[in-house]
Design a protein around this motif. Structure first.
Motif, short mmCIF file in Angstrom:
data_model
loop_
_atom_site.label_atom_id
_atom_site.label_comp_id
_atom_site.label_asym_id
_atom_site.label_seq_id
_atom_site.Cartn_x
_atom_site.Cartn_y
_atom_site.Cartn_z
N VAL A 8 0.84 -1.20 0.00
CA VAL A 8 0.00 0.00 0.00
C VAL A 8 0.88 1.25 0.00
O VAL A 8 0.65 2.20 -0.77
CB VAL A 8 -0.95 0.02 1.22
CG1 VAL A 8 -1.66 1.37 1.34
CG2 VAL A 8 -1.98 -1.10 1.12
N GLU A 9 1.89 1.26 0.84
CA GLU A 9 2.78 2.42 0.94
C GLU A 9 3.57 2.61 -0.35
O GLU A 9 3.77 3.74 -0.81
CB GLU A 9 3.73 2.24 2.12
CG GLU A 9 4.68 3.38 2.33
CD GLU A 9 4.00 4.68 2.76
OE1 GLU A 9 4.63 5.74 2.63
OE2 GLU A 9 2.84 4.62 3.21
N ILE A 10 3.99 1.52 -0.96
CA ILE A 10 4.72 1.62 -2.23
C ILE A 10 3.83 2.21 -3.31
O ILE A 10 4.25 3.07 -4.08
CB ILE A 10 5.25 0.23 -2.65
CG1 ILE A 10 6.41 -0.18 -1.74
CG2 ILE A 10 5.69 0.22 -4.11
CD1 ILE A 10 6.88 -1.61 -1.94
N GLY A 11 2.58 1.76 -3.37
CA GLY A 11 1.66 2.30 -4.36
C GLY A 11 1.46 3.80 -4.20
O GLY A 11 1.46 4.55 -5.19
N ALA A 12 1.32 4.25 -2.96
CA ALA A 12 1.13 5.68 -2.71
C ALA A 12 2.39 6.46 -3.07
O ALA A 12 2.32 7.53 -3.69
CB ALA A 12 0.77 5.90 -1.24
N ARG A 13 3.55 5.94 -2.70
CA ARG A 13 4.80 6.65 -2.98
C ARG A 13 5.11 6.69 -4.47
O ARG A 13 5.70 7.67 -4.96
CB ARG A 13 5.95 6.00 -2.20
CG ARG A 13 5.92 6.29 -0.71
CD ARG A 13 7.09 5.67 0.02
NE ARG A 13 7.08 6.07 1.43
CZ ARG A 13 7.65 7.17 1.91
NH1 ARG A 13 8.29 7.99 1.08
NH2 ARG A 13 7.59 7.47 3.19
N LEU A 14 4.74 5.67 -5.19
CA LEU A 14 4.93 5.71 -6.64
C LEU A 14 4.11 6.83 -7.26
O LEU A 14 4.59 7.55 -8.15
CB LEU A 14 4.55 4.36 -7.26
CG LEU A 14 5.58 3.23 -7.09
CD1 LEU A 14 4.98 1.91 -7.54
CD2 LEU A 14 6.86 3.52 -7.85
N HIS A 15 2.88 6.99 -6.80
CA HIS A 15 2.07 8.10 -7.32
C HIS A 15 2.73 9.43 -7.02
O HIS A 15 2.81 10.32 -7.89
CB HIS A 15 0.67 8.05 -6.72
CG HIS A 15 -0.08 9.34 -6.90
ND1 HIS A 15 -0.35 9.89 -8.14
CD2 HIS A 15 -0.60 10.21 -5.98
CE1 HIS A 15 -1.02 11.02 -7.99
NE2 HIS A 15 -1.17 11.24 -6.70
N ARG A 16 3.21 9.61 -5.80
CA ARG A 16 3.84 10.88 -5.42
C ARG A 16 5.11 11.14 -6.23
O ARG A 16 5.49 12.29 -6.43
CB ARG A 16 4.15 10.87 -3.93
CG ARG A 16 2.92 10.83 -3.04
CD ARG A 16 3.27 10.56 -1.60
NE ARG A 16 2.13 9.99 -0.88
CZ ARG A 16 2.23 9.37 0.28
NH1 ARG A 16 3.40 9.24 0.88
NH2 ARG A 16 1.15 8.87 0.85
N ALA A 17 5.74 10.07 -6.69
CA ALA A 17 6.94 10.22 -7.51
C ALA A 17 6.62 10.43 -8.98
O ALA A 17 7.53 10.57 -9.81
CB ALA A 17 7.84 8.99 -7.34
N GLY A 18 5.33 10.42 -9.32
CA GLY A 18 4.92 10.71 -10.68
C GLY A 18 4.63 9.51 -11.55
O GLY A 18 4.57 9.63 -12.78
N TYR A 19 4.42 8.33 -10.94
CA TYR A 19 4.18 7.12 -11.70
C TYR A 19 2.74 6.62 -11.52
O TYR A 19 2.16 6.73 -10.43
CB TYR A 19 5.12 6.00 -11.24
CG TYR A 19 6.58 6.27 -11.49
CD1 TYR A 19 7.17 5.98 -12.72
CD2 TYR A 19 7.38 6.81 -10.49
CE1 TYR A 19 8.51 6.23 -12.94
CE2 TYR A 19 8.72 7.06 -10.70
CZ TYR A 19 9.28 6.77 -11.93
OH TYR A 19 10.61 7.01 -12.15
N ALA A 20 2.19 6.06 -12.56
CA ALA A 20 1.00 5.22 -12.43
C ALA A 20 1.45 3.86 -11.90
O ALA A 20 2.62 3.49 -12.01
CB ALA A 20 0.30 5.06 -13.77
N VAL A 21 0.53 3.11 -11.34
CA VAL A 21 0.83 1.79 -10.79
C VAL A 21 0.08 0.73 -11.60
O VAL A 21 -1.14 0.82 -11.79
CB VAL A 21 0.44 1.69 -9.30
CG1 VAL A 21 0.53 0.24 -8.82
CG2 VAL A 21 1.36 2.57 -8.47
N ILE A 22 0.82 -0.27 -12.06
CA ILE A 22 0.23 -1.39 -12.79
C ILE A 22 0.43 -2.65 -11.97
O ILE A 22 1.53 -2.91 -11.47
CB ILE A 22 0.89 -1.58 -14.17
CG1 ILE A 22 0.78 -0.31 -15.01
CG2 ILE A 22 0.27 -2.76 -14.91
CD1 ILE A 22 1.52 -0.38 -16.34
#
Length: 266
Positions: free
Chosen positions: A88-102
């Motif tokens: 969950v935390e990785i998904g949120a941090r990826l968004h904050r870094a400018g990435y979509a999550v697949i």
């Protein structure tokens, strides 16, 4: 259209059929006659069209995705477990870094990464697979697609991701991991960091790669360095960000050198 050019011979599109291989009916007859068995639905030529359709659908749906990272891990991990919360935390941090999550779109780690991205306001993507025991796409997906064929789904993961982050998982997770490692090792894809999250889980695998594959000369000296090992979501995402920044800088420097060389030669 099928046609006969000589006795016992039929042209059928690009194919030439003779003797016993000549069908008793034409393609148009078989298409328009709705009666009889449906075995043709499972024939290889029809499968080719289904495969083509899956590629077209996937490319069409995902072509305009922003830069994205695929997160892999077990579907059996339950909410509330440390691995689930980590995803969950990785998904949120990826968004904050400018990435979509697949993700693979299912439960467990996949659901957790989609959830973290979705609840943080990011674009969450799920690429499911048709399996007899697989559950439906999870509820935290903005863009979802289900595939019949594993290899088409794998293509979508690799084509539309800029990195893989891999949490503990089973055969499916290992399959995706080594698919990515092989593609990077052979130069089929570049600028593609692969991050393993969970030292306790992944360290034995990394030790085997270094202690067995490397010492026996079955991989090159640099190959084990394709895998980045960490325990924290902060470092996992930062590895991806730093790898892409370094790659972009290398591209800028290469372009500058090419321009300088062109000016000096003119």
């Amino acid at each position: 259209m099928a046609s006969e050019t000589e006795s016992g011979t039929r042209r059928q599109g690009p194919a030439t059929l003779r003797g016993r291989a000549v069908p008793q009916t034409t393609t148009d007859q078989r298409l328009l006659d709705s009666r009889g068995p449906s075995d043709w639905l499972h024939a290889d030529p029809w499968r080719v069209l289904r495969i083509q359709a899956e590629f077209v659908e996937g490319f069409g749906l995902l072509a305009e995705l922003p830069k994205a990272v695929s997160v892999f891990g077990s579907a059996r991990i339950r909410p509330g477990s440390p691995e689930y919360d980590l995803a969950v935390e990785i998904g949120a941090r990826l968004h904050r870094a400018g990435y979509a999550v697949i993700t693979g779109g299912g439960p467990g780690i996949m659901e957790a990464a989609n959830k973290g991205c979705d609840e943080d306001g990011g674009l969450s993507v799920g690429l499911g697979i048709e399996l007899p025991f697989e559950q439906k796409l999870n509820d935290h997906i903005d863009v979802g697609l289900e595939f019949r064929y594993f290899f088409v789904r794998k293509t979508m993961f690799v084509k539309y991701s800029q990195a893989f982050i891999v949490l503990p998982g089973g055969f499916g997770t290992l399959d995706e991991l080594f698919e990515a490692v092989t593609l990077v090792q052979t130069g089929k894809i570049t600028r593609f960091p692969i991050v393993l999250v969970g030292r306790e889980f992944w360290q034995p695998l990394v030790d085997w790669i270094n202690g067995t594959l490397l010492t026996r000369g079955l991989v090159s000296t640099d190959d084990p360095r394709l895998l980045h090992l960490t325990d924290t979501p902060e470092e996992a995402v930062q590895i991806v960000v730093d790898a892409h920044a370094k790659a972009e800088q290398a591209i800028i420097e290469a372009r500058a050198q090419a321009e300088t060389a062109a000016e000096e030669s003119s």
